[in-house]
Design a protein around this motif. Structure first.
Motif, PDB file in Angstrom:
ATOM      1  N   ALA A 180      -2.954  -0.992  10.698  1.00  0.00           N
ATOM      2  CA  ALA A 180      -1.597  -0.440  10.759  1.00  0.00           C
ATOM      3  C   ALA A 180      -1.512   0.651  11.811  1.00  0.00           C
ATOM      4  CB  ALA A 180      -1.185   0.104   9.390  1.00  0.00           C
ATOM      5  N   ALA A 181      -0.271   1.022  12.149  1.00  0.00           N
ATOM      6  CA  ALA A 181      -0.023   2.027  13.184  1.00  0.00           C
ATOM      7  C   ALA A 181      -0.382   3.434  12.724  1.00  0.00           C
ATOM      8  CB  ALA A 181       1.444   1.979  13.608  1.00  0.00           C
ATOM      9  N   ASP A 182      -0.666   3.624  11.430  1.00  0.00           N
ATOM     10  CA  ASP A 182      -1.120   4.939  10.960  1.00  0.00           C
ATOM     11  C   ASP A 182      -2.628   5.092  11.078  1.00  0.00           C
ATOM     12  OD1 ASP A 182      -1.947   3.206   9.027  1.00  0.00           O
ATOM     13  OD2 ASP A 182      -1.055   4.288   7.343  1.00  0.00           O
ATOM     14  N   LYS A 183      -3.273   4.240  11.904  1.00  0.00           N
ATOM     15  CA  LYS A 183      -4.700   4.285  12.227  1.00  0.00           C
ATOM     16  C   LYS A 183      -5.584   3.792  11.087  1.00  0.00           C
ATOM     17  CE  LYS A 183      -3.816   8.357  15.088  1.00  0.00           C
ATOM     18  NZ  LYS A 183      -4.175   9.757  15.382  1.00  0.00           N
ATOM     19  N   SER A 184      -5.026   3.071  10.136  1.00  0.00           N
ATOM     20  CA  SER A 184      -5.778   2.652   8.955  1.00  0.00           C
ATOM     21  C   SER A 184      -6.208   1.192   9.051  1.00  0.00           C
ATOM     22  CB  SER A 184      -4.938   2.854   7.691  1.00  0.00           C
ATOM     23  OG  SER A 184      -3.821   1.987   7.693  1.00  0.00           O
ATOM     24  N   THR A 215     -17.194  -0.483   4.173  1.00  0.00           N
ATOM     25  CA  THR A 215     -17.708   0.107   2.927  1.00  0.00           C
ATOM     26  C   THR A 215     -17.964   1.596   3.100  1.00  0.00           C
ATOM     27  OG1 THR A 215     -18.761  -2.011   2.411  1.00  0.00           O
ATOM     28  CG2 THR A 215     -19.488  -0.079   1.166  1.00  0.00           C
ATOM     29  N   THR A 216     -18.634   1.961   4.185  1.00  0.00           N
ATOM     30  CA  THR A 216     -18.990   3.364   4.412  1.00  0.00           C
ATOM     31  C   THR A 216     -18.020   4.083   5.328  1.00  0.00           C
ATOM     32  OG1 THR A 216     -20.393   2.800   6.309  1.00  0.00           O
ATOM     33  CG2 THR A 216     -21.408   2.762   4.124  1.00  0.00           C
ATOM     34  N   GLY A 217     -17.245   3.341   6.117  1.00  0.00           N
ATOM     35  CA  GLY A 217     -16.323   3.954   7.063  1.00  0.00           C
ATOM     36  C   GLY A 217     -16.958   4.333   8.384  1.00  0.00           C
ATOM     37  N   SER A 218     -18.249   4.031   8.572  1.00  0.00           N
ATOM     38  CA  SER A 218     -18.931   4.375   9.819  1.00  0.00           C
ATOM     39  C   SER A 218     -18.505   3.431  10.934  1.00  0.00           C
ATOM     40  CB  SER A 218     -20.448   4.296   9.622  1.00  0.00           C
ATOM     41  OG  SER A 218     -20.835   2.979   9.266  1.00  0.00           O
ATOM     42  N   THR A 219     -18.506   3.950  12.171  1.00  0.00           N
ATOM     43  CA  THR A 219     -18.090   3.170  13.331  1.00  0.00           C
ATOM     44  C   THR A 219     -19.182   3.180  14.395  1.00  0.00           C
ATOM     45  OG1 THR A 219     -17.011   5.083  14.355  1.00  0.00           O
ATOM     46  CG2 THR A 219     -15.664   3.688  12.933  1.00  0.00           C
ATOM     47  N   THR A 220     -19.283   2.087  15.131  1.00  0.00           N
ATOM     48  CA  THR A 220     -20.228   1.963  16.240  1.00  0.00           C
ATOM     49  C   THR A 220     -19.447   1.492  17.464  1.00  0.00           C
ATOM     50  OG1 THR A 220     -21.996   1.329  14.695  1.00  0.00           O
ATOM     51  CG2 THR A 220     -22.352   0.896  17.039  1.00  0.00           C
ATOM     52  N   VAL A 221     -19.331   2.366  18.456  1.00  0.00           N
ATOM     53  CA  VAL A 221     -18.552   2.057  19.652  1.00  0.00           C
ATOM     54  C   VAL A 221     -19.347   1.123  20.554  1.00  0.00           C
ATOM     55  CG1 VAL A 221     -17.369   3.009  21.661  1.00  0.00           C
ATOM     56  CG2 VAL A 221     -17.390   4.268  19.506  1.00  0.00           C
ATOM     57  N   LEU A 222     -18.688   0.086  21.043  1.00  0.00           N
ATOM     58  CA  LEU A 222     -19.334  -0.883  21.917  1.00  0.00           C
ATOM     59  C   LEU A 222     -19.115  -0.504  23.377  1.00  0.00           C
ATOM     60  CD1 LEU A 222     -18.228  -4.195  20.146  1.00  0.00           C
ATOM     61  CD2 LEU A 222     -20.378  -2.962  19.871  1.00  0.00           C
ATOM     62  N   ASP A 228       0.855  -1.176   0.000  1.00  0.00           N
ATOM     63  CA  ASP A 228       0.000   0.000   0.000  1.00  0.00           C
ATOM     64  C   ASP A 228       0.895   1.231   0.000  1.00  0.00           C
ATOM     65  OD1 ASP A 228      -1.905   1.910   0.242  1.00  0.00           O
ATOM     66  OD2 ASP A 228      -2.864   1.091   2.036  1.00  0.00           O
ATOM     67  N   LYS A 229       0.839   2.011  -1.091  1.00  0.00           N
ATOM     68  CA  LYS A 229       1.705   3.178  -1.204  1.00  0.00           C
ATOM     69  C   LYS A 229       1.395   4.235  -0.150  1.00  0.00           C
ATOM     70  CE  LYS A 229       2.384   2.573  -6.191  1.00  0.00           C
ATOM     71  NZ  LYS A 229       2.227   3.186  -7.530  1.00  0.00           N
ATOM     72  N   GLU A 230       0.165   4.213   0.366  1.00  0.00           N
ATOM     73  CA  GLU A 230      -0.230   5.223   1.343  1.00  0.00           C
ATOM     74  C   GLU A 230       0.176   4.841   2.768  1.00  0.00           C
ATOM     75  OE1 GLU A 230      -4.320   6.288   1.059  1.00  0.00           O
ATOM     76  OE2 GLU A 230      -4.357   6.190  -1.117  1.00  0.00           O
ATOM     77  N   CYS A 231       0.669   3.634   2.967  1.00  0.00           N
ATOM     78  CA  CYS A 231       0.976   3.154   4.323  1.00  0.00           C
ATOM     79  C   CYS A 231       2.448   2.793   4.441  1.00  0.00           C
ATOM     80  CB  CYS A 231       0.101   1.951   4.671  1.00  0.00           C
ATOM     81  SG  CYS A 231       0.441   1.266   6.304  1.00  0.00           S
ATOM     82  N   GLY A 291      -4.607  -9.073  -5.594  1.00  0.00           N
ATOM     83  CA  GLY A 291      -3.638  -8.222  -4.921  1.00  0.00           C
ATOM     84  C   GLY A 291      -4.030  -6.761  -4.921  1.00  0.00           C
ATOM     85  N   GLU A 292      -5.304  -6.453  -5.166  1.00  0.00           N
ATOM     86  CA  GLU A 292      -5.769  -5.071  -5.221  1.00  0.00           C
ATOM     87  C   GLU A 292      -6.440  -4.673  -3.916  1.00  0.00           C
ATOM     88  OE1 GLU A 292      -8.319  -4.684  -8.567  1.00  0.00           O
ATOM     89  OE2 GLU A 292      -6.730  -5.015 -10.054  1.00  0.00           O
ATOM     90  N   ARG A 293      -6.320  -3.402  -3.602  1.00  0.00           N
ATOM     91  CA  ARG A 293      -6.941  -2.880  -2.393  1.00  0.00           C
ATOM     92  C   ARG A 293      -8.426  -2.633  -2.657  1.00  0.00           C
ATOM     93  NH1 ARG A 293      -4.849   2.758  -0.155  1.00  0.00           N
ATOM     94  NH2 ARG A 293      -6.353   3.534  -1.663  1.00  0.00           N
ATOM     95  N   ILE A 294      -9.277  -3.160  -1.756  1.00  0.00           N
ATOM     96  CA  ILE A 294     -10.717  -2.988  -1.915  1.00  0.00           C
ATOM     97  C   ILE A 294     -11.168  -1.701  -1.243  1.00  0.00           C
ATOM     98  CG2 ILE A 294     -12.974  -4.012  -1.449  1.00  0.00           C
ATOM     99  CD1 ILE A 294     -11.614  -6.745  -1.441  1.00  0.00           C
ATOM    100  N   THR A 295     -10.881  -1.556   0.046  1.00  0.00           N
ATOM    101  CA  THR A 295     -11.244  -0.342   0.770  1.00  0.00           C
ATOM    102  C   THR A 295     -10.130   0.024   1.736  1.00  0.00           C
ATOM    103  OG1 THR A 295     -12.346  -1.544   2.575  1.00  0.00           O
ATOM    104  CG2 THR A 295     -13.703  -0.901   0.694  1.00  0.00           C
ATOM    105  N   ARG A 296     -10.119   1.287   2.135  1.00  0.00           N
ATOM    106  CA  ARG A 296      -9.188   1.781   3.159  1.00  0.00           C
ATOM    107  C   ARG A 296      -9.943   2.754   4.046  1.00  0.00           C
ATOM    108  NH1 ARG A 296      -3.651   2.919   4.341  1.00  0.00           N
ATOM    109  NH2 ARG A 296      -3.355   4.971   5.270  1.00  0.00           N
TER     110      ARG A 296
END
Length: 999
Positions: A536-540, A591-598, A513-516, A549-554
């Motif tokens: 990863a340690a960059d919070k991704s 897919t959307t990047g939304s988070t739900t805290v438990l 991943d070029k961005e990581c 070998g392709e990236r689906i989502t980040r």
């Protein structure tokens, strides 16, 4: 270490790594003036202070307003205050003893470095070097800033106010710019992008002298020695330069006025250069004339006799040490991790460096004790000799001493309070108010969880549903085997993810991943192995397609995810469970990047159904983090282990707690994991105990069973109801611990069939793996090299354990099989010595005469099914799928890249077992070599993927073999370009030929 027995001829510089410190991901370090305390800034905005004598944490400074990485830390003169700069553009001044924040100032730009004024014990001024503006003097009390000049125009009087902070052509200066105070803080030395050192009076904001650097390269770092007599610069031309300071240490400002008066006939730049030539003179320069590397974080030793510089190359942790005369005396080579900061101890020959993964390495001298050279009456013996003692030799007071008059008056008082002066410190540095140590406050076991959680965050392992691709490049930070036991995946410290084919020990795929560029913290396979989730340690969080070998989502989170797990109920999951560094676990929609805290705790009152917005303890304080969590087998429930020692069973869709199981002792739960069949739950607590709980809920429809239990206990409310339901969900089955050494555990897990429990020793410098049976008996302790263990995983099918060491090597532990042929072949006879044997006439014919007369029971025209997979008992029917990915297609490489593969192979110590002469035993050797369990890859059962083949070769193959006997094949390392069709039929699809036709 006893000083009298140390060889004085040994160099006074460090040589080996003595120890390492870990607490989160550390970014920068600084010693106090005595070297008794070490401050480290972390990536989560915290500042940790270590007692360097005991290597224990003395204080942790936490700022609730700061979650950004720390860029620099600086001690005040007598150690009572610490200045911390962060990536959120803030400068925070702390009181070290009380741990309270004194002031907080926010700048317009991110300060890369900040230094307190050295002339005061309670400074309110600091020198800040922002990312994209000129250095400035910041008043921490009022928040006001004064920008310093960084260049001088070619005309004028050379006294440049801050408002003229531009080059002669009107363009702004190159930034960032390096700057530092002199010893007593009356002058500021600025190194700019033109390759000039400017000497500035920060009170009048005027440039009084200029010293051009040879070549005019950009100056990246500038620092004074401890005694103030030498100045060290690091330029962009890959050269370190030492300048001798010709100004007096005190009253340097007055000496500048005298020099200006001496050169009053000159003007502008000429006058500044003339004055500069009387202030600094080039003493020595250093560079690596071979590799021409850039340097990072250069500094002096405490006494100024040595110069140290870190190599700025990626993936190298090298430290160069020169004496002040310019001779290179030592190159320290550390792990394959980039170096980001270093510091030399103010008194002792110790260097402390920070790696890209956030570990702090302590380099010390490897002392050799030569007793006979320093004790004349000491005699070295080659072998033991009998010795006859004197009558009074071991008496408390020998007879010979009793007759002597003692010169010591035992009634005299001994001064144990006054400190002796140290030659390393001048009289002006001495103060009775200096803070050398922090009071020791015994800590409970609970906060220790944070340290251990972060420790396991940087390097993790996981197992995918099947088990076979492996990793090769930079040291792996995390590993995972897939569902079918064919691929093994490893996350590396450079942000790459490498997949190994575990059968061939070759790299099958590398995901880049070029961005990581940050270290991988965890890897996780999807159910059928088509996708991989990487945190990863960059919070991704990055989801990959394995085949393409392709990236689906980040997706990027607010905190660093220590662990992330895909939802186990789908073959193409879009949901994952993430456990961040300093917040509660959360469900992330990739897919959307939304988070739900438990929720991670339950209040003492209420209905026990806690929404995420109430994610706090009953006293309103946030929970201890990180928090462990995992899905159950089919992913309809989430099991969370919190810092109160409670296991919460949560419906992640409604975010409600349905049951709670308290753990004995209430210790922090560091890890929580289910067995492969979902029948047992394993927890790792901070009380150094592993516990197995039996899952009483049905594997499917566990949510519905919880509703039934709640209906049964509807007369109860709140916590009582949750505990009552929890007692029907989990029951304690067994606990494990080392009652002798009381070690902490790391990365515990079950074997593939759930019959064994394995846990790694979390002690530093030890690579030990403990294996228990489920009844609680310790059956084996595997001892590896003297490298800390950071992650491990058990193969889903075979008795194989894979572990990762601190150096980034992956070790494969296998069973040392003993072949007893006579027990399984009745006609096999074991001989104690060779005997002469007379063969039959047709014994070694291709087709013996005795076989020709027999009628074959095999119909050679029958089609053999080599496609359908036989079911494996290790997998349930629900786990079986025709779409499961067990192997990746092999892509032949030309000869030239093959050489690179061999080089990488030797770096990671993963060797093909078929070419190794020594099997890997249970006590795996430190070289980590592994051998296969069978004589050939075809004979090994790779997760039920065996292929059926003909039991008797065809006539064409017999003809081919006859030709081979008459005309032997030439030895070659490559396969033939032309392959006979009948031979191709026996190819098993992995590049291996059948036993019947291989030479």
């Amino acid at each position: 270490m006893n000083a009298p027995i140390i060889d004085p001829l040994q160099g006074d510089f460090p040589e080996v790594i003595e120890e390492y410190l870990e607490h989160g991901v550390m970014k920068c370090i600084a010693f106090n003036r005595r070297g008794t305390l070490l401050a480290a800034g972390c990536s989560d905005g915290n500042c940790v202070i270590w007692d360097f004598e005991t290597r224990g944490i003395a204080k942790e400074l936490r700022d609730k307003e700061c979650n950004a990485a720390i860029t620099s830390v600086c001690w005040s003169k007598y150690g009572h205050r610490i200045l911390v700069s962060a990536a959120d553009k803030s400068l925070t001044l702390w009181d070290v003893v009380s741990g309270e924040r004194i002031t907080r100032t926010t700048l317009q730009q991110t300060p890369l470095q900040a230094r307190l004024h050295p002339g005061s014990s309670t400074p309110s001024l600091c020198l800040a070097c922002p990312l994209s503006s000129a250095p400035m003097i910041v008043d921490l009390t009022t928040g006001s800033t004064t920008v310093l000049p960084v260049s001088v125009p070619d005309a004028g009087n050379g006294l440049v106010p801050a408002s003229r902070n531009k080059f002669s052509d009107g363009t702004p200066p190159f930034t960032p710019t390096a700057a530092c105070f002199n010893k007593y803080g009356d002058l500021v030395y600025v190194g700019n992008s033109k390759g000039e050192i400017l000497i500035i009076d920060y009170k009048t904001i005027q440039v009084h002298a200029m010293v051009p650097v040879t070549g005019g390269a950009v100056i990246k770092n500038i620092v004074f020695s401890r005694n103030g007599q030498y100045l060290l610069t690091n330029s962009n031309d890959r050269t370190l330069r030492i300048y001798e300071n010709l100004l007096p240490l005190k009253d340097g400002r007055r000496a500048l006025d005298d020099l200006e008066e001496t050169h009053k006939e000159l003007n502008g730049v000429e006058k500044l250069k003339a004055v500069g030539s009387k202030c600094l003179t080039l003493f020595r320069d250093f560079q690596d004339s071979v590799t021409k590397v850039h340097w990072k974080a250069p500094c002096f030793s405490g006494d100024g006799e040595w110069v140290v510089g870190g190599c700025a190359s990626k993936g190298e942790h090298k430290i160069y040490i020169w004496d002040r005369a310019g001779h290179l005396v030592k190159i320290l080579e550390g792990p394959k991790e980039a170096l980001i900061d270093l510091a030399w101890h103010p008194v002792h020959p110790i260097v402390v460096s920070v790696s890209l993964t956030g570990l702090v390495y302590i380099w010390a001298k490897d002392y050799t004790e030569n007793w006979s050279a320093f004790a004349p009456d000491f005699k070295e013996l080659e072998e033991n000799e009998e010795y006859v003692e004197r009558e009074d030799e071991f008496d408390l007071v020998p007879e010979t001493e009793k007759v002597k008059d003692s010169d010591v008056n035992e009634d005299d008082e001994v001064d144990i309070v006054t400190l002796e002066k140290d030659s390393a410190f001048s009289d002006s540095d001495m103060s009775q108010d200096e803070l050398c140590f922090l009071p020791a406050i015994p800590s409970p076991d609970v906060p220790e969880q944070q340290d251990k959680g972060v420790e396991s965050s940087s390097k993790l392992v996981d197992s995918n549903h099947s088990g076979s691709p492996l990793s090769e490049e930079a040291g792996p930070n995390g590993r995972a085997t897939n569902h079918a036991s064919s691929p093994l995946e490893a996350g590396c410290s450079d942000g790459n993810c490498v997949i190994w084919d575990f059968e061939t020990r070759g790299i099958a795929k590398e995901l880049r991943d070029k961005e990581c560029n940050a270290a991988i913290t965890s890897v996780c396979w999807s159910k059928y192995g088509h996708r991989i989730l990487v945190s990863a340690a960059d919070k991704s969080l990055t989801l990959w397609d394995v085949v393409s070998g392709e990236r689906i989502t980040r997706t990027t989170l607010q905190q660093t995810p220590l662990q992330a797990r895909l939802h186990p109920g789908s073959s193409t999951p879009s949901l994952c469970l993430a456990c961040p560094l300093s917040s509660a676990p959360m469900i992330v929609d990739l897919t959307t990047g939304s988070t739900t805290v438990l929720p991670v705790s339950v209040p003492d009152a209420g209905n026990g159904l806690v929404p995420a917005s109430r994610n706090k303890f009953s006293d309103g304080t946030p929970p201890f983090t990180p928090t462990a969590a995992c899905f159950n087998k089919y992913g309809d429930l989430v099991y969370v282990g919190n810092s109160k020692g409670e296991i919460l069973i949560i419906d992640y869709k409604t975010i409600q707690v349905h049951a709670m199981v308290p753990v004995t002792g209430g210790a922090v739960i560091k890890n929580i994991v289910f067995s492969r069949n979902g029948q047992y739950l394993l927890t790792n607590s901070n009380d150094r105990t592993l516990r197995i709980y039996e899952n009483l809920l049905p594997l499917k429809d566990g949510r519905r069973a919880l509703d039934d239990l709640e209906e049964t206990h509807k007369e109860l409310n709140g916590v009582e109801k949750l505990k009552a339901v929890g007692s029907k969900c989990l029951t304690l089955f067994r606990d494990f611990q080392d009652s002798v050494t009381k070690v902490h555990w790391k990365a515990p897990c079950f074997s593939g069939d759930g019959e064994w429990v394995v846990g790694g020793c979390a002690s530093k410098g030890e690579h030990k793996i403990y294996i228990w049976d489920r009844a609680g008996h310790l059956v084996k302790i595997l001892e590896g090299p003297k490298e800390a263990l950071i992650d491990l995983a058990w193969h889903p099918v075979h008795p194989i354990v894979v572990s990762v060491s601190l150096t980034g090597l992956v070790y494969i532990w296998a069973k040392d099989y003993t072949e007893n042929w006579s027990a399984f072949a009745p006609d096999f006879k074991e001989l104690e010595e060779n005997e002469e044997y007379v063969e039959r006439e047709d014994e070694f014919d291709l087709v013996p005469e005795t076989e020709k007369v027999k009628d074959s029971d095999v119909n050679e025209d029958d089609e053999v099914d080599i496609v359908t997979l036989e079911k494996d008992s290790a997998f349930s029917d629900s786990d079986m799928s025709q779409d499961e990915l067990c192997f990746l297609p092999a892509i032949p490489s030309p000869d030239v890249p093959e050489q690179q593969d061999k080089g990488v192979e030797s770096s990671s110590k993963l060797v093909d077992s078929n070419h190794s002469g020594s099997p890997l035993s249970e006590e795996a050797g430190p070289n980590g070599r592994a051998t296969n369990h069978a004589s050939s890859p075809l004979e090994d059962d790779a997760g039920g993927s065996r292929m059926k083949r003909k039991r008797k070769p065809s006539e064409k193959i017999l003809e081919l073999q006859a030709e081979k006997v008459k005309k032997p094949l030439k030895p070659s390392g490559r396969l033939s370009k032309v392959k006979n069709k009948s031979v191709a039929d026996l190819d098993n699809g992995n590049g291996f030929l059948g036993d019947d036709v291989s030479d």
